[in-house]
Design a protein around this motif. Structure first.
Motif, PDB file in Angstrom:
ATOM      1  N   ILE A 101       0.859  -1.200   0.000  1.00 42.59           N
ATOM      2  CA  ILE A 101       0.000   0.000   0.000  1.00 42.59           C
ATOM      3  C   ILE A 101       0.887   1.240   0.000  1.00 42.59           C
ATOM      4  N   GLU A 102       1.871   1.222   0.902  1.00 42.26           N
ATOM      5  CA  GLU A 102       2.809   2.337   1.025  1.00 42.26           C
ATOM      6  C   GLU A 102       3.531   2.601  -0.311  1.00 42.26           C
ATOM      7  N   LYS A 103       4.038   1.533  -0.891  1.00 41.61           N
ATOM      8  CA  LYS A 103       4.802   1.653  -2.146  1.00 41.61           C
ATOM      9  C   LYS A 103       3.956   2.195  -3.299  1.00 41.61           C
ATOM     10  N   LEU A 104       2.779   1.592  -3.478  1.00 41.92           N
ATOM     11  CA  LEU A 104       1.959   1.969  -4.634  1.00 41.92           C
ATOM     12  C   LEU A 104       1.399   3.381  -4.486  1.00 41.92           C
ATOM     13  N   LEU A 105       1.063   3.773  -3.271  1.00 41.66           N
ATOM     14  CA  LEU A 105       0.585   5.154  -3.069  1.00 41.66           C
ATOM     15  C   LEU A 105       1.718   6.140  -3.319  1.00 41.66           C
ATOM     16  N   ALA A 106       2.895   5.833  -2.756  1.00 36.04           N
ATOM     17  CA  ALA A 106       4.040   6.743  -2.910  1.00 36.04           C
ATOM     18  C   ALA A 106       4.389   6.920  -4.388  1.00 36.04           C
ATOM     19  N   GLN A 108       2.495   7.156  -6.744  1.00 33.42           N
ATOM     20  CA  GLN A 108       1.556   8.102  -7.361  1.00 33.42           C
ATOM     21  C   GLN A 108       1.577   9.463  -6.673  1.00 33.42           C
ATOM     22  N   GLY A 109       2.552   9.667  -5.779  1.00 28.23           N
ATOM     23  CA  GLY A 109       2.598  10.929  -5.044  1.00 28.23           C
ATOM     24  C   GLY A 109       1.484  11.050  -4.011  1.00 28.23           C
TER      25      GLY A 109
END
Ligand SMILES: [Mg+2]
Ligand SMILES: [Zn+2]
Length: 219
Positions: A101-106, A108-109
């Motif tokens: 979750i952390e990786k994929l959100l980051a 996308q900014g």
């Protein structure tokens, strides 16, 4: 009245169920033997995730490389902006795992969005899962979304209208506590079967459009 939005992550914010596909990929499809028991409720999410983690061996580099195949709903970013413009709080509630979750959100900014999920510990090529959140009376979830909403209602002063967005069985508990439910896929079927009112949607542009017709999004 205060209005807040809680959304599922896997298959809702992300276009595909990252957790399922990740375990499927690294277990060579072995995790599929667990899914019928999990979907029927015979196996809890905690047991299912614990066993799925035992089935795989993958280093954090391999996991990260795999995550590049996954993406966020392209309409989610503008949904986040619209929530902000309207001062409506948005929180991700997930029965999946924190690291993706952390990786994929980051990527996308969107790294500053709040989320609550289960915790994966990656040590070499082994993964173990911790469940940091209390589930209250629920014996089914890893991180019970109904309990998260009950906690939220207890923490605030006054009342809140809770909007929930989801797509799967791990969202079923949330339907007990949310005031407005957006549902697709398995969650939509669950709502139909249980006579729960819901609004169908395909992606976050539908949710945005709907909420702009209400007082939740004034702009
Ligand atoms: Mg989901
Ligand atoms: Zn639950």
């Amino acid at each position: 009245m205060r209005e807040v939005i809680f959304t599922d992550f896997d298959g809702t914010v992300s276009t595909r169920d990252v957790g399922y596909h990740l375990f499927h990929h690294f277990s060579g499809g072995k995790n599929d033997e667990l899914i019928p028991d999990w979907k029927s409720g015979r196996m809890s999410s905690r047991d299912c995730l614990t066993r799925e983690a035992e089935m795989i061996s993958a280093t954090s580099e391999q996991l990260e490389a795999y995550l590049t195949q996954h993406e966020i709903d392209p309409t989610f970013g503008s949904f986040v902006q619209t929530c902000r413009a309207n001062e409506v709080e948005l929180t991700i509630l997930s029965d999946g795992l924190d690291f993706y979750i952390e990786k994929l959100l980051a990527a996308q900014g969107l790294g500053e969005l709040p989320w609550k999920a289960n915790h994966a510990i990656i040590n070499g090529d082994k993964m173990t899962i911790e469940f940091p959140y209390d589930n209250g009376p629920c014996r089914r979830c890893g991180n019970c979304k109904a309990q998260r909403i009950r906690d939220f209602r207890q923490e605030i002063t006054g009342e809140a209208k809770v909007i929930f967005i989801g797509d799967g069985y791990s969202d079923a508990c949330a339907t007990e506590e949310a005031d407005i439910i957006f549902a697709k896929k398995d969650l939509e079927q669950f709502c139909q079967k249980n006579n729960i009112d819901y609004i169908g949607f395909k992606d976050f542009s539908d949710v945005t459009r709907y909420l702009k017709q209400t007082t939740v999004f004034k702009q």
